[in-house]
Design a protein around this motif. Structure first.
Motif, PDB file in Angstrom:
ATOM      1  N   LYS A 151      16.690  68.436  81.096  1.00 44.51           N
ATOM      2  CA  LYS A 151      17.572  69.264  81.932  1.00 44.51           C
ATOM      3  C   LYS A 151      17.929  68.579  83.262  1.00 44.51           C
ATOM      4  N   PHE A 152      17.505  67.343  83.415  1.00 46.14           N
ATOM      5  CA  PHE A 152      17.782  66.627  84.667  1.00 46.14           C
ATOM      6  C   PHE A 152      19.255  66.250  84.745  1.00 46.14           C
ATOM      7  N   ASP A 153      19.838  66.482  85.924  1.00 49.63           N
ATOM      8  CA  ASP A 153      21.173  65.961  86.192  1.00 49.63           C
ATOM      9  C   ASP A 153      21.066  64.821  87.205  1.00 49.63           C
ATOM     10  N   ALA A 154      22.200  64.334  87.644  1.00 47.68           N
ATOM     11  CA  ALA A 154      22.205  63.179  88.557  1.00 47.68           C
ATOM     12  C   ALA A 154      21.454  63.472  89.846  1.00 47.68           C
ATOM     13  N   ASP A 155      21.621  64.676  90.393  1.00 46.19           N
ATOM     14  CA  ASP A 155      20.949  65.015  91.651  1.00 46.19           C
ATOM     15  C   ASP A 155      19.430  65.048  91.483  1.00 46.19           C
ATOM     16  N   ASP A 156      18.976  65.504  90.318  1.00 49.00           N
ATOM     17  CA  ASP A 156      17.530  65.535  90.065  1.00 49.00           C
ATOM     18  C   ASP A 156      16.966  64.126  90.018  1.00 49.00           C
ATOM     19  N   HIS A 157      17.650  63.255  89.285  1.00 45.44           N
ATOM     20  CA  HIS A 157      17.218  61.853  89.240  1.00 45.44           C
ATOM     21  C   HIS A 157      17.254  61.237  90.633  1.00 45.44           C
ATOM     22  N   ALA A 158      18.324  61.526  91.360  1.00 40.14           N
ATOM     23  CA  ALA A 158      18.530  60.884  92.661  1.00 40.14           C
ATOM     24  C   ALA A 158      17.439  61.271  93.664  1.00 40.14           C
ATOM     25  N   ILE A 159      17.073  62.565  93.710  1.00 40.75           N
ATOM     26  CA  ILE A 159      16.113  62.969  94.739  1.00 40.75           C
ATOM     27  C   ILE A 159      14.743  62.364  94.467  1.00 40.75           C
ATOM     28  N   LEU A 160      14.333  62.290  93.216  1.00 38.79           N
ATOM     29  CA  LEU A 160      13.033  61.691  92.918  1.00 38.79           C
ATOM     30  C   LEU A 160      13.068  60.176  93.092  1.00 38.79           C
ATOM     31  N   ASP A 161      14.208  59.570  92.810  1.00 40.04           N
ATOM     32  CA  ASP A 161      14.337  58.140  93.054  1.00 40.04           C
ATOM     33  C   ASP A 161      14.269  57.834  94.544  1.00 40.04           C
ATOM     34  N   ARG A 162      14.945  58.672  95.356  1.00 40.68           N
ATOM     35  CA  ARG A 162      14.896  58.474  96.808  1.00 40.68           C
ATOM     36  C   ARG A 162      13.481  58.719  97.338  1.00 40.68           C
ATOM     37  N   LEU A 163      12.780  59.686  96.752  1.00 39.88           N
ATOM     38  CA  LEU A 163      11.397  59.932  97.164  1.00 39.88           C
ATOM     39  C   LEU A 163      10.526  58.727  96.848  1.00 39.88           C
ATOM     40  N   SER A 164      10.715  58.155  95.664  1.00 42.53           N
ATOM     41  CA  SER A 164       9.956  56.957  95.303  1.00 42.53           C
ATOM     42  C   SER A 164      10.281  55.803  96.251  1.00 42.53           C
ATOM     43  N   ALA A 165      11.564  55.645  96.580  1.00 40.44           N
ATOM     44  CA  ALA A 165      11.977  54.578  97.494  1.00 40.44           C
ATOM     45  C   ALA A 165      11.409  54.799  98.893  1.00 40.44           C
ATOM     46  N   THR A 166      11.367  56.051  99.337  1.00 42.84           N
ATOM     47  CA  THR A 166      10.805  56.363 100.655  1.00 42.84           C
ATOM     48  C   THR A 166       9.302  56.081 100.669  1.00 42.84           C
ATOM     49  N   THR A 167       8.626  56.397  99.572  1.00 39.56           N
ATOM     50  CA  THR A 167       7.197  56.092  99.467  1.00 39.56           C
ATOM     51  C   THR A 167       6.975  54.583  99.582  1.00 39.56           C
ATOM     52  N   ALA A 168       7.811  53.814  98.904  1.00 42.42           N
ATOM     53  CA  ALA A 168       7.705  52.352  98.973  1.00 42.42           C
ATOM     54  C   ALA A 168       8.018  51.844 100.377  1.00 42.42           C
ATOM     55  N   GLU A 169       9.010  52.462 101.017  1.00 42.17           N
ATOM     56  CA  GLU A 169       9.372  52.040 102.372  1.00 42.17           C
ATOM     57  C   GLU A 169       8.222  52.297 103.344  1.00 42.17           C
ATOM     58  N   LEU A 170       7.520  53.402 103.184  1.00 45.47           N
ATOM     59  CA  LEU A 170       6.379  53.666 104.065  1.00 45.47           C
ATOM     60  C   LEU A 170       5.242  52.680 103.809  1.00 45.47           C
ATOM     61  N   GLU A 171       5.084  52.261 102.571  1.00 44.02           N
ATOM     62  CA  GLU A 171       4.074  51.235 102.293  1.00 44.02           C
ATOM     63  C   GLU A 171       4.414  49.954 103.046  1.00 44.02           C
ATOM     64  N   ARG A 172       5.697  49.587 103.048  1.00 41.64           N
ATOM     65  CA  ARG A 172       6.115  48.408 103.810  1.00 41.64           C
ATOM     66  C   ARG A 172       5.890  48.608 105.306  1.00 41.64           C
ATOM     67  N   CYS A 173       6.272  49.768 105.810  1.00 42.16           N
ATOM     68  CA  CYS A 173       6.129  50.039 107.241  1.00 42.16           C
ATOM     69  C   CYS A 173       4.674  49.931 107.678  1.00 42.16           C
ATOM     70  N   PHE A 174       3.750  50.452 106.896  1.00 40.43           N
ATOM     71  CA  PHE A 174       2.340  50.372 107.273  1.00 40.43           C
ATOM     72  C   PHE A 174       1.818  48.940 107.160  1.00 40.43           C
ATOM     73  N   ARG A 175       2.286  48.193 106.156  1.00 36.79           N
ATOM     74  CA  ARG A 175       1.875  46.787 106.065  1.00 36.79           C
ATOM     75  C   ARG A 175       2.325  46.003 107.286  1.00 36.79           C
ATOM     76  N   GLU A 176       3.506  46.317 107.776  1.00 36.20           N
ATOM     77  CA  GLU A 176       4.108  45.553 108.863  1.00 36.20           C
ATOM     78  C   GLU A 176       4.000  46.260 110.215  1.00 36.20           C
ATOM     79  N   PHE A 177       3.243  47.362 110.279  1.00 40.37           N
ATOM     80  CA  PHE A 177       2.981  48.072 111.523  1.00 40.37           C
ATOM     81  C   PHE A 177       4.281  48.530 112.198  1.00 40.37           C
ATOM     82  N   GLU A 178       5.194  49.066 111.396  1.00 40.47           N
ATOM     83  CA  GLU A 178       6.465  49.576 111.917  1.00 40.47           C
ATOM     84  C   GLU A 178       6.458  51.108 111.814  1.00 40.47           C
ATOM     85  N   PHE A 179       5.773  51.729 112.744  1.00 40.84           N
ATOM     86  CA  PHE A 179       5.573  53.183 112.686  1.00 40.84           C
ATOM     87  C   PHE A 179       6.843  53.957 112.986  1.00 40.84           C
TER      88      PHE A 179
END
Length: 910
Positions: free
Chosen positions: A621-649
């Motif tokens: 039942k997923f549409d484009a918006d459903d895929h997009a929000i979880l993909d953006r959440l995954s990308a944001t999770t990855a971005e925070l991992e980078r920020c903590f590695r590089e001390f960019e709070f």
């Protein structure tokens, strides 16, 4: 499940949860070999201190790191404590005594120290209580104080060890001296201030050539009686024929002093001649040492001129003496000129009076492990963030000078040296150096001086963990937690504290083992200085610093933390903006309201784990918006991992803000409202929201711990635990924050594979909507919902739009969106999916629209010129990776296409 109230009241939530955390000992550290350790020692604030904006920034970052470590499954410890702050604390207590018209000498050393301890027990822990209000998750059972008996013994042990190893000696050298506190000061305790004074042009007559003079300029004529030479540069032709001759001192005891040549003289400053007063200037002292000149000290310790200044000046305060010296010079024809002059003068930080460079007998330390301390940073065993501070650190070590470690105070660690009564104190044979003192104390007198405060805090990372007592080290988990993981501090104490801690760790910890095992920490994050909007450093004296407790009352601790981190890019000074703190509060309100909307939209089901929520997803039942929000959440999770590695709070906060407010609240929640009205899609849509909110709360928790703890229970993520009295294990900090990879894997196990192309498509729709809103706002139609929009687009672009017309019209606030082959005379805006036109040409100022389009054309022309210049630069083209080069070419093509469309629109308006 308890209902989420209409409004968020941070004061009640903060008070409730901090008490719950303390009662459950949620911050207690534990040695757990199954988990990686993570440790931080707090930069110990002065026991006299109260919370400042600098403390807010520094300790918020430490708390963010510690809370993130917990969520990552590490076993963390954050060691709190305070520094006894020798001169600061003694000054505070003496100030209180003066109100009673008494001094410390009225009490004697022992009774005075009792008074200091009384003050410390009553008021010395205020800042730690204030840190609790900020949400600091320290292991409070480990709270240390640099004057605790056990810690004090460790400080004295280090002194004795360094003395026995030949690093400590006693000698007469130049120090910063406070005439009020009557003690030597470290450079860190000296504040440079601009002072409006006078520059005096004085002449000295040559002894063998009456009527010939050499002139100098000085700001301190009262020290002329201490002059022992006049120095000129050896290559200055003006004075080549008089080097070696003598001149007469114009005031003070009569004396003939030599003219000497020294490279330290700046030929371009003043007259190119320098009066040399070794007892009252550091440069002069060094010149005097090179030329074996005497040092004549014309000042008493309290800044009053003594008999060596001569009968005409003796007994005067130094500043009164300055005026009188100028008068005497004028009377004798030696003062040629007196001009207004501004320069920086060192002030005692605590007494707020100009310091005096002074020759005194002090205890000195030759730094240990200098070369290893260089290697620790140079070779990457310790990493500085920002990295540029490593150059500053290494430069200091290349030019390091011995450390004056003694202070003429009563409050502090009394130096463990005893002198044989009646014997010559200058002879080391009459010294006894030990922690506990001589066996026959009646025959000895202990040194009066105490150690510099930094001589205790440089041991902080290991002395707070039981070193050197093996039993205490084991109890503290020394082998598990040391070296500590991260130090958060200010660059202003990179020498006074950071470098010294590194040398101390290398000297004393695990001798014989690898450098990596002996360093005190692995990463050092340097915060910036918080300044006001005029760029001035915040201070009480300027009255430009807000009270953090007032800000907490006004915006909540979470709002303050989120706001201050948002304006603090790595290592840069910060211009304080209270509206950004208000923005932090607004973000918390947005989070609260979004969670309340979710709760009001339907039952949550099993929210106890990501796997449980993912099991409720219906991938079909997923549409484009459903895929997009979880993909953006995954990308944001990855971005925070980078920020903590590089001390960019700050970047981490901005990423969270952009995702939660923009992607989730402003887009996904809005486009989901229609799906939540349909029975066949509602449950899946709510499950997606539960996934998003759970992961978002975990990502946000280190930054805004109070509100996330509250919502964690209210949305059922703590399981069936009571919302207000959940078991310690159900606190949000004990949940496992999935990494981006783990998050994706959990979704895959539930049968969902995210289609990232859908995310790209949704980004195009979001851009279309934001541009349509901008076009409406440009023409003051933001609130209108009856506006018609026309679109000219390619078949592919229109196909995407046509599939989402109802959603786009609702999101853009349009009555309808229709396709046209061409549109003339209407205001328009270009988007990647097509050009949008307002069907309101009759109500739009065509002239203003032409001006807007011309302005946009000018801007795009500049962008095109810049991209073309970059692609014409052979250095860039030859070195750029293929992907970067292709990206630049595509960017140019897009810019050129947009220019063509803007030109067409402008032409259409006539």
């Amino acid at each position: 499940m308890a209902e989420i109230t209409k409004s968020y009241e941070p004061r009640d939530v903060e008070k409730k949860w901090y008490a719950a955390w303390l009662e459950a000992k949620a911050f207690a550290s534990k040695v757990d070999p199954a988990r990686p350790a993570y440790s931080i020692v707090i930069p110990p604030p002065n026991v006299t201190g109260v919370l400042t904006m600098g403390h807010v920034l520094n300790n918020s970052i430490q708390d963010i790191l510690i809370r993130r470590a917990r969520l990552e499954g590490k076993s963390p410890v954050w060691v709190p404590g305070t520094d006894h702050a020798g001169i600061a604390t003694q000054t505070v207590v003496e100030r209180e005594l003066r109100k009673q018209k008494k001094t410390r000498h009225d009490f004697g050393r022992e009774k005075f120290l009792e008074k200091v301890w009384e003050w410390r027990h009553e008021k010395g822990g205020i800042i730690l209580e204030q840190l609790r209000r900020l949400g600091a998750s320290c292991d409070w059972d480990r709270t240390a104080f640099t004057m605790d008996p056990a810690y004090s013994k460790r400080v004295l042990h280090v002194f004795v060890e360094l003395f026995n190893r030949g690093y400590i000696y006693r000698g007469k050298r130049m120090v910063n001296w406070c005439p009020v506190s009557l003690t030597a000061l470290s450079d860190e305790e000296v504040i440079m201030k601009p002072v409006n004074g006078a520059l005096y042009r004085v002449r000295y007559e040559l002894v063998d050539q009456p009527g010939r003079f050499i002139e100098v300029k000085t700001t301190r004529p009262e020290t002329i009686p201490g002059d022992v030479a006049i120095a000129v540069h050896p290559e200055d032709p003006r004075y080549a024929d008089i080097i070696g001759k003598k001149v007469r001192r114009p005031i003070g005891p009569a004396a003939e002093i030599p003219i000497i040549a020294d490279n330290a003289v700046d030929r371009a400053f003043g007259t190119g001649a320098l009066k040399i007063t070794p007892a009252h200037d550091k440069v002069d002292y060094e010149v005097g040492q090179r030329h074996k000149l005497p040092a004549i000290d014309v000042l008493q310790p309290n800044g009053v001129l003594n008999e060596l200044a001569g009968s005409e000046l003796a007994g005067m305060d130094r500043f009164v003496g300055r005026k009188r010296a100028a008068e005497l010079l004028k009377e004798r024809g030696a003062l040629l000129e007196e001009e207004a002059y501004s320069n920086n003068v060192g002030y005692s930080e605590r007494a707020d009076v100009p310091i005096e460079p002074r020759l005194t007998e002090q205890w000195w330390l030759r730094y240990p492990k200098i070369e290893e301390a260089k290697a620790a940073v140079r070779d990457g065993h310790i990493k500085f963030h920002p990295e540029r501070w490593s150059k500053v650190y290494l430069h200091w070590l290349e030019n390091i000078q011995d450390w004056c470690i003694s202070r003429q105070l009563w409050w502090g660690h009394r130096i463990p040296v005893w002198y044989r009564k009646g014997a010559d104190r200058s002879d080391p044979k009459n010294w006894h150096v030990s922690v506990d003192g001589p066996a026959d104390p009646q025959n000895w007198e202990q040194e009066d001086d105490v150690l510099d405060t930094w001589a205790s805090s440089w041991l902080w990372p290991f002395a707070t963990m039981g070193w050197p007592d093996q039993a205490e080290m084991k109890q503290a988990g020394f082998d598990y937690f040391y070296p500590t993981s991260t130090l958060v501090t200010g660059p202003d104490i990179i020498f006074f504290w950071v470098a010294r801690m590194i040398m101390a760790g290398l000297e004393f910890v695990r001798p014989g083992e690898s450098l990596e095992r002996r360093i005190p920490f692995r990463d050092v994050y340097f915060t910036g200085i918080i300044r006001d909007q005029q760029g001035r450093k915040m201070s009480k004296s300027l009255g430009n610093s807000p009270d953090p407790l007032v800000l907490i009352d006004k915006y909540g601790a979470d709002g303050l933390r989120f706001g201050i981190i948002s304006i603090a890019p790595q290592g840069q000074d910060i211009r304080f903006q209270e509206d950004r703190i208000e923005g932090g509060k607004n973000f918390c309100n947005k989070l609260w309201n979004a969670c309340r909307f979710r709760q009001m939209s339907g039952e949550a089901g099993d929210n106890a784990s990501l796997a449980a929520i993912a099991a409720r997803l219906e991938p079909a039942k997923f549409d484009a918006d459903d895929h997009a929000i979880l993909d953006r959440l995954s990308a944001t999770t990855a971005e925070l991992e980078r920020c903590f590695r590089e001390f960019e709070f700050s970047a981490a906060v901005q990423a969270l803000y952009s995702f939660f407010w923009g992607d989730f609240c402003d887009w996904y929640v809005e486009v989901s409202k229609a799906k939540m009205q349909a029975a066949e899609t509602k449950a899946n849509c709510l499950a997606i929201q539960d996934v998003v909110l759970r992961q978002t709360l975990l990502l946000l928790h280190p930054f805004v711990p109070f509100i996330t703890e509250e919502l964690w229970g209210l949305l059922g993520y703590a399981g069936n635990e009571s919302v207000d009295a959940r078991k310690p294990g159900a606190f949000i900090q004990n949940a496992r924050l999935e990494t981006a990879a783990e998050f994706g894997a959990a979704l895959q196990r539930a049968g969902l594979v995210l289609d990232r192309s859908q995310s790209t498509a949704v980004e195009g729709l979001k851009t279309f909507v934001s541009q349509a809103r901008a076009l409406k706002a440009e023409h003051n139609l933001a609130s209108r919902r009856d506006v018609k929009l026309f679109v000219t687009a390619t078949d592919a672009g229109w196909a995407t739009l046509e599939a989402n017309l109802a959603k786009l019209a609702r999101m853009a606030g349009a009555a309808e969106i229709t396709r046209r082959e061409s549109v003339e005379g209407a205001p328009a805006i270009v988007t990647p999916l097509g050009t949008i036109y307002l069907d309101l040409a009759s109500t739009v100022d065509v002239g203003a629209e032409k001006a807007r389009l011309k302005k946009e054309l000018d801007l795009i022309a500049k962008h095109i010129a810049g991209t073309e210049a970059r692609l014409a630069n052979q250095a860039f083209v030859s070195k750029a990776p293929p992907a970067v080069l292709e990206g630049a070419k595509k960017q140019l093509a897009d810019q050129q296409a947009k220019r063509a469309e803007l030109e067409r629109l402008l032409k259409g308006l006539g």
